[in-house]
Design a protein around this motif. Structure first.
Motif, PDB file in Angstrom:
ATOM      1  N   ARG A  26       0.837  -1.188   0.000  1.00 37.43           N
ATOM      2  CA  ARG A  26       0.000   0.000   0.000  1.00 37.43           C
ATOM      3  C   ARG A  26       0.883   1.253   0.000  1.00 37.43           C
ATOM      4  N   PHE A  27       0.279   2.376  -0.393  1.00 42.27           N
ATOM      5  CA  PHE A  27       1.031   3.630  -0.432  1.00 42.27           C
ATOM      6  C   PHE A  27       1.571   3.989   0.949  1.00 42.27           C
ATOM      7  N   GLY A  28       0.736   3.860   1.984  1.00 45.16           N
ATOM      8  CA  GLY A  28       1.168   4.189   3.338  1.00 45.16           C
ATOM      9  C   GLY A  28       2.275   3.282   3.837  1.00 45.16           C
ATOM     10  N   GLU A  29       2.249   2.024   3.405  1.00 45.09           N
ATOM     11  CA  GLU A  29       3.305   1.098   3.800  1.00 45.09           C
ATOM     12  C   GLU A  29       4.628   1.468   3.144  1.00 45.09           C
ATOM     13  N   LEU A  30       4.555   1.902   1.891  1.00 42.63           N
ATOM     14  CA  LEU A  30       5.770   2.289   1.166  1.00 42.63           C
ATOM     15  C   LEU A  30       6.378   3.566   1.746  1.00 42.63           C
ATOM     16  N   THR A  31       5.536   4.575   1.944  1.00 41.60           N
ATOM     17  CA  THR A  31       6.057   5.857   2.420  1.00 41.60           C
ATOM     18  C   THR A  31       6.488   5.797   3.881  1.00 41.60           C
ATOM     19  N   GLY A  32       6.054   4.765   4.613  1.00 43.55           N
ATOM     20  CA  GLY A  32       6.472   4.624   5.998  1.00 43.55           C
ATOM     21  C   GLY A  32       7.773   3.863   6.177  1.00 43.55           C
ATOM     22  N   LEU A  33       8.358   3.399   5.068  1.00 42.31           N
ATOM     23  CA  LEU A  33       9.593   2.617   5.151  1.00 42.31           C
ATOM     24  C   LEU A  33      10.802   3.488   5.478  1.00 42.31           C
ATOM     25  N   SER A  34      11.626   3.007   6.376  1.00 37.13           N
ATOM     26  CA  SER A  34      12.939   3.612   6.610  1.00 37.13           C
ATOM     27  C   SER A  34      13.987   2.592   6.160  1.00 37.13           C
ATOM     28  N   TRP A  35      15.222   3.022   6.068  1.00 38.17           N
ATOM     29  CA  TRP A  35      16.265   2.134   5.531  1.00 38.17           C
ATOM     30  C   TRP A  35      16.532   0.932   6.434  1.00 38.17           C
ATOM     31  N   ARG A  36      16.194   1.045   7.722  1.00 36.78           N
ATOM     32  CA  ARG A  36      16.395  -0.114   8.596  1.00 36.78           C
ATOM     33  C   ARG A  36      15.395  -1.235   8.298  1.00 36.78           C
ATOM     34  N   ASP A  37      14.309  -0.898   7.590  1.00 36.28           N
ATOM     35  CA  ASP A  37      13.289  -1.897   7.266  1.00 36.28           C
ATOM     36  C   ASP A  37      13.669  -2.771   6.070  1.00 36.28           C
ATOM     37  N   VAL A  38      14.671  -2.344   5.316  1.00 40.81           N
ATOM     38  CA  VAL A  38      15.103  -3.091   4.129  1.00 40.81           C
ATOM     39  C   VAL A  38      16.413  -3.797   4.474  1.00 40.81           C
ATOM     40  N   ASP A  39      16.339  -5.106   4.567  1.00 42.24           N
ATOM     41  CA  ASP A  39      17.513  -5.911   4.925  1.00 42.24           C
ATOM     42  C   ASP A  39      18.086  -6.530   3.651  1.00 42.24           C
ATOM     43  N   PHE A  40      19.132  -5.894   3.117  1.00 45.01           N
ATOM     44  CA  PHE A  40      19.726  -6.394   1.876  1.00 45.01           C
ATOM     45  C   PHE A  40      20.466  -7.715   2.101  1.00 45.01           C
ATOM     46  N   ALA A  41      20.981  -7.927   3.304  1.00 43.84           N
ATOM     47  CA  ALA A  41      21.720  -9.161   3.588  1.00 43.84           C
ATOM     48  C   ALA A  41      20.803 -10.375   3.605  1.00 43.84           C
ATOM     49  N   ASN A  42      19.679 -10.255   4.308  1.00 37.77           N
ATOM     50  CA  ASN A  42      18.729 -11.367   4.399  1.00 37.77           C
ATOM     51  C   ASN A  42      17.621 -11.286   3.358  1.00 37.77           C
ATOM     52  N   ARG A  43      17.647 -10.215   2.550  1.00 42.23           N
ATOM     53  CA  ARG A  43      16.719 -10.029   1.437  1.00 42.23           C
ATOM     54  C   ARG A  43      15.259 -10.043   1.913  1.00 42.23           C
ATOM     55  N   THR A  44      14.953  -9.151   2.854  1.00 37.69           N
ATOM     56  CA  THR A  44      13.584  -9.011   3.373  1.00 37.69           C
ATOM     57  C   THR A  44      13.216  -7.536   3.492  1.00 37.69           C
ATOM     58  N   ILE A  45      11.915  -7.282   3.460  1.00 36.38           N
ATOM     59  CA  ILE A  45      11.353  -5.952   3.711  1.00 36.38           C
ATOM     60  C   ILE A  45      10.387  -6.112   4.875  1.00 36.38           C
ATOM     61  N   THR A  46      10.599  -5.372   5.944  1.00 41.58           N
ATOM     62  CA  THR A  46       9.736  -5.472   7.123  1.00 41.58           C
ATOM     63  C   THR A  46       8.814  -4.263   7.178  1.00 41.58           C
ATOM     64  N   LEU A  47       7.510  -4.533   7.196  1.00 42.27           N
ATOM     65  CA  LEU A  47       6.507  -3.468   7.233  1.00 42.27           C
ATOM     66  C   LEU A  47       5.944  -3.366   8.644  1.00 42.27           C
ATOM     67  N   HIS A  48       6.125  -2.212   9.255  1.00 38.10           N
ATOM     68  CA  HIS A  48       5.599  -1.979  10.605  1.00 38.10           C
ATOM     69  C   HIS A  48       4.288  -1.204  10.565  1.00 38.10           C
ATOM     70  N   ARG A  49       4.162  -0.300   9.613  1.00 40.08           N
ATOM     71  CA  ARG A  49       2.955   0.539   9.528  1.00 40.08           C
ATOM     72  C   ARG A  49       1.955  -0.087   8.566  1.00 40.08           C
ATOM     73  N   THR A  50       1.353  -1.190   8.964  1.00 36.20           N
ATOM     74  CA  THR A  50       0.368  -1.863   8.126  1.00 36.20           C
ATOM     75  C   THR A  50      -1.041  -1.460   8.525  1.00 36.20           C
ATOM     76  N   LYS A  51      -1.991  -1.758   7.663  1.00 32.28           N
ATOM     77  CA  LYS A  51      -3.372  -1.342   7.898  1.00 32.28           C
ATOM     78  C   LYS A  51      -3.978  -2.006   9.127  1.00 32.28           C
ATOM     79  N   ASN A  52      -3.674  -3.280   9.347  1.00 32.73           N
ATOM     80  CA  ASN A  52      -4.247  -3.982  10.503  1.00 32.73           C
ATOM     81  C   ASN A  52      -3.367  -3.910  11.745  1.00 32.73           C
ATOM     82  N   GLY A  53      -2.286  -3.137  11.669  1.00 30.41           N
ATOM     83  CA  GLY A  53      -1.442  -2.945  12.836  1.00 30.41           C
ATOM     84  C   GLY A  53      -0.440  -4.050  13.091  1.00 30.41           C
TER      85      GLY A  53
END
Length: 363
Positions: free
Chosen positions: A209-236
């Motif tokens: 979602r747009f809000g999930e994308l714009t809420g991303l900081s660089w700590r949420d993108v783990d290039f080593a483990n190849r994951t994206i962690t979303l904290h600001r999701t619609k259902n919390g």
């Protein structure tokens, strides 16, 4: 149904004990000096229960609707930062309309009157408010009343439960075709907003979602483990997505790549010093116009991404996990895109039975 018992006391005086029992409500009792007062009390209680105005506890007479809304905004909404701004705006409308009322006076009839007023109001776009938008207002106050009842004990019944929601028009599912997707990306490349192209590209790749994308900081993108962690999701709830090769390329092409981990990836170009979240509404609208694409919003990209996944064999459970839905009901709209995958699956199953003697006999 109400009943009255006459009680003789030791000092010779008489009192009248009244009781009201109605299905779905706990019994309510009172004591009065005269039978007339007891009868009047029973009539008032039965009338308020039928009208949805009855609250057994005295708390409903101590607090106003405005106090309830303020407490909900201060204590409950911060648990869901993704919804906080929009829900606050919806609830402030209710506070303006009936914030002065005691909770004991907030009846189903009052809420229904507010619902009708919502449907008749002209929005900032110069149009009547739609039934779907009206239902968002009703859901906001309904949730607030539910918390007020279940957690705070300020009310015994939720008057919103007796208010009908207006019927909504069937949702129009809009998906980008491969040609429209290419035209949109080309138009985004021409935009002066440097955040537009990577946001659109990531939405099409990850279905975020747009809000999930714009809420991303660089700590949420783990290039080593190849994951994206979303904290600001619609259902919390926190959601983890795989970092695909294409998504990694887009992230590394962002202008903020290499910034400190706690900084936002997509920052406002107008308020860079304040590190505010970017807004690309006007830029996106201009890009769709240049691309000659009508009837789309940024959320259309999420639907389109899921349609591409379904056409490439993703199951409904896999789509639900990627999109962050708790049930499969929300992803059934994409089931028709996976028919080719299902047909191939059934044909493989048929192939394993092709040498079966019993099957040949049936055919």
């Amino acid at each position: 149904m109400g009943s009255i018992r006459e009680i003789k006391k030791k000092d010779g005086t008489t009192s009248f004990h009244a009781e009201v029992r109605m299905k779905g409500h706990v019994p309510c009792r009172g004591s009065f000096r005269t039978r007339t007062h007891a009868k009047k009390w029973i009539q008032d209680i039965e009338s308020s229960i039928r009208d949805g105005r009855f609250f057994q506890t005295s708390e409903a007479r101590k607090h106003t609707v405005g106090e309830m809304i303020d407490r909900f905004i201060d204590q409950w909404l911060p648990k869901f930062p993704q919804r906080q701004r929009k829900q606050t705006a919806l609830l402030m409308w209710w506070k303006d309309q009936c914030g002065h009322l005691l909770l004991s006076d907030l009846s189903s009839a009052v809420l229904a009157e507010c619902r009708d007023q919502l449907l008749l109001e002209i929005t900032v776009r110069g149009k009547l408010r739609s039934p779907s938008t009206t239902n968002r207002y009703l859901s906001a106050i309904g949730k607030t009343l539910s918390v007020c009842k279940q957690e705070w004990g300020w009310i015994q019944t939720n008057p919103m439960e007796n208010v009908a929601k207006p019927s909504e028009a069937p949702a129009k599912e809009r998906f980008l075709s491969p040609d429209e997707k290419d035209r949109l990306l080309d138009a985004c490349r021409e935009s002066r907003n440097p955040n537009l192209l990577p946001l659109v590209g990531l939405a099409l790749v990850t279905a975020m979602r747009f809000g999930e994308l714009t809420g991303l900081s660089w700590r949420d993108v783990d290039f080593a483990n190849r994951t994206i962690t979303l904290h600001r999701t619609k259902n919390g709830e926190t959601r983890v997505l795989p970092l695909t090769r294409r998504a990694e390329e887009i992230f590394k092409a962002c202008s903020t790549y290499g910034s400190p981990h706690d900084e936002l990836i997509f920052q406002s170009q107008r308020n860079q010093s304040q590190k505010k979240v970017t807004s690309v509404r006007e830029a996106f609208r201009a890009a769709t116009k240049r691309a000659g694409i009508e009837g789309v919003s940024f959320h259309t990209l999420r639907h389109s991404a899921c349609s591409f996944l379904a056409m490439n064999g993703a199951t409904l459970s896999e789509l639900a996990e990627i999109m962050g839905h708790r049930t499969l009901q929300m992803v059934k709209r994409y089931s028709h895109f996976s028919q080719k995958h299902l047909r191939a699956l059934m044909e493989r199953a048929e192939g394993s039975l092709s040498n079966s003697k019993s099957l040949k006999e049936v055919l």
